[in-house]
Design a protein around this motif. Sequence first.
Motif, short mmCIF file in Angstrom:
data_model
loop_
_atom_site.label_atom_id
_atom_site.label_comp_id
_atom_site.label_asym_id
_atom_site.label_seq_id
_atom_site.Cartn_x
_atom_site.Cartn_y
_atom_site.Cartn_z
N GLY A 63 -5.60 15.30 12.40
CA GLY A 63 -4.56 14.92 11.45
C GLY A 63 -3.58 13.89 11.97
O GLY A 63 -2.60 13.57 11.31
N ASN A 64 -3.84 13.35 13.16
CA ASN A 64 -2.97 12.32 13.74
C ASN A 64 -3.42 10.94 13.26
O ASN A 64 -4.61 10.70 13.06
N ALA A 65 -2.46 10.05 13.11
CA ALA A 65 -2.78 8.67 12.74
C ALA A 65 -3.72 8.06 13.78
O ALA A 65 -3.62 8.35 14.97
N LEU A 66 -4.63 7.20 13.32
CA LEU A 66 -5.56 6.55 14.25
C LEU A 66 -4.83 5.61 15.20
O LEU A 66 -5.18 5.51 16.36
N ASP A 67 -3.83 4.92 14.70
CA ASP A 67 -3.11 3.98 15.53
C ASP A 67 -1.97 4.68 16.25
O ASP A 67 -1.17 5.38 15.62
N PRO A 68 -1.87 4.53 17.57
CA PRO A 68 -0.81 5.22 18.31
C PRO A 68 0.59 4.80 17.90
O PRO A 68 1.52 5.61 17.94
N GLN A 69 0.76 3.57 17.47
CA GLN A 69 2.08 3.12 17.04
C GLN A 69 2.47 3.79 15.72
O GLN A 69 3.60 4.22 15.55
N ILE A 70 1.53 3.92 14.80
CA ILE A 70 1.81 4.60 13.54
C ILE A 70 2.09 6.07 13.81
O ILE A 70 3.00 6.66 13.22
N ALA A 71 1.34 6.68 14.72
CA ALA A 71 1.60 8.08 15.09
C ALA A 71 3.01 8.23 15.64
O ALA A 71 3.72 9.18 15.31
N PHE A 72 3.44 7.28 16.46
CA PHE A 72 4.79 7.30 17.00
C PHE A 72 5.83 7.23 15.88
O PHE A 72 6.78 8.01 15.85
N TYR A 73 5.64 6.30 14.95
CA TYR A 73 6.58 6.17 13.84
C TYR A 73 6.69 7.49 13.07
O TYR A 73 7.78 7.95 12.75
N GLN A 74 5.54 8.08 12.77
CA GLN A 74 5.53 9.32 12.00
C GLN A 74 6.21 10.46 12.74
O GLN A 74 6.96 11.23 12.15
N LYS A 75 5.94 10.58 14.03
CA LYS A 75 6.57 11.66 14.81
C LYS A 75 8.07 11.46 14.93
O LYS A 75 8.81 12.43 15.12
N ALA A 76 8.52 10.23 14.82
CA ALA A 76 9.95 9.93 14.88
C ALA A 76 10.62 10.09 13.53
O ALA A 76 11.79 9.78 13.38
N GLY A 77 9.87 10.56 12.53
CA GLY A 77 10.44 10.78 11.20
C GLY A 77 10.47 9.54 10.34
O GLY A 77 11.14 9.51 9.31
N MET A 78 9.75 8.51 10.75
CA MET A 78 9.71 7.28 9.97
C MET A 78 8.58 7.35 8.94
O MET A 78 7.62 8.07 9.13
N LYS A 79 8.74 6.58 7.89
CA LYS A 79 7.73 6.54 6.83
C LYS A 79 7.17 5.14 6.74
O LYS A 79 7.91 4.16 6.70
N ILE A 117 -4.03 2.16 8.04
CA ILE A 117 -2.66 2.66 8.25
C ILE A 117 -2.45 4.06 7.67
O ILE A 117 -1.49 4.73 8.02
N LYS A 118 -3.38 4.48 6.80
CA LYS A 118 -3.30 5.83 6.22
C LYS A 118 -4.27 6.81 6.88
O LYS A 118 -4.17 8.02 6.67
N ALA A 119 -5.21 6.29 7.65
CA ALA A 119 -6.29 7.11 8.20
C ALA A 119 -5.81 8.02 9.33
O ALA A 119 -4.90 7.68 10.09
N THR A 120 -6.45 9.18 9.40
CA THR A 120 -6.15 10.14 10.46
C THR A 120 -7.45 10.59 11.13
O THR A 120 -8.53 10.46 10.57
N ASN A 121 -7.31 11.12 12.32
CA ASN A 121 -8.47 11.67 13.02
C ASN A 121 -8.64 13.14 12.61
O ASN A 121 -7.93 13.64 11.73
N ARG A 122 -9.55 13.83 13.25
CA ARG A 122 -9.83 15.24 12.90
C ARG A 122 -8.62 16.15 13.07
O ARG A 122 -8.51 17.17 12.41
#
Length: 126
Positions: free
Chosen positions: A58-74, A51-56
């Motif tokens: 800097g995006n979250a590995l999981d698309p749902q976590i990436a969505f949360y982060q882009k939406a300003g969620m923590k 849940i903390k990992a990112t790709n090269r």
Amino acid sequence: ADKLAIKLDFKQIVLGGRIPRFARYLKHYCQKNDVLVISNEKRDKIAEGYIKATNRRGNALDPQIAFYQKAGMKIIKLLPDYFEDPESLNYGVLVLWPNPFYGKPFRRFWSWRFKLKAKSRNTKYD
């Protein structure tokens, strides 16, 4: 929920979410590391890292976590046995959304205009 939080002037909302690529990630991890059997404790540690990992990029590995982060969620924490979900291996995440309109005037206008615009991406395991 977000529109209601804006309209009612909530400071923040807490949500639960899934991590739908975790099963695929764990399978890849086990194959790469020649792991045949994995304990629940080890799986929890891998999920914490996931849940903390990112790709090269800097995006979250999981698309749902990436969505949360882009939406300003923590992401607050991992939720083992959150609900039955084979893609997430029953894991979930606790998510906090701070209301950017909290305490501001014209809440009804903003709740009507507000749309969550973050877009989920297909993410490879880099």
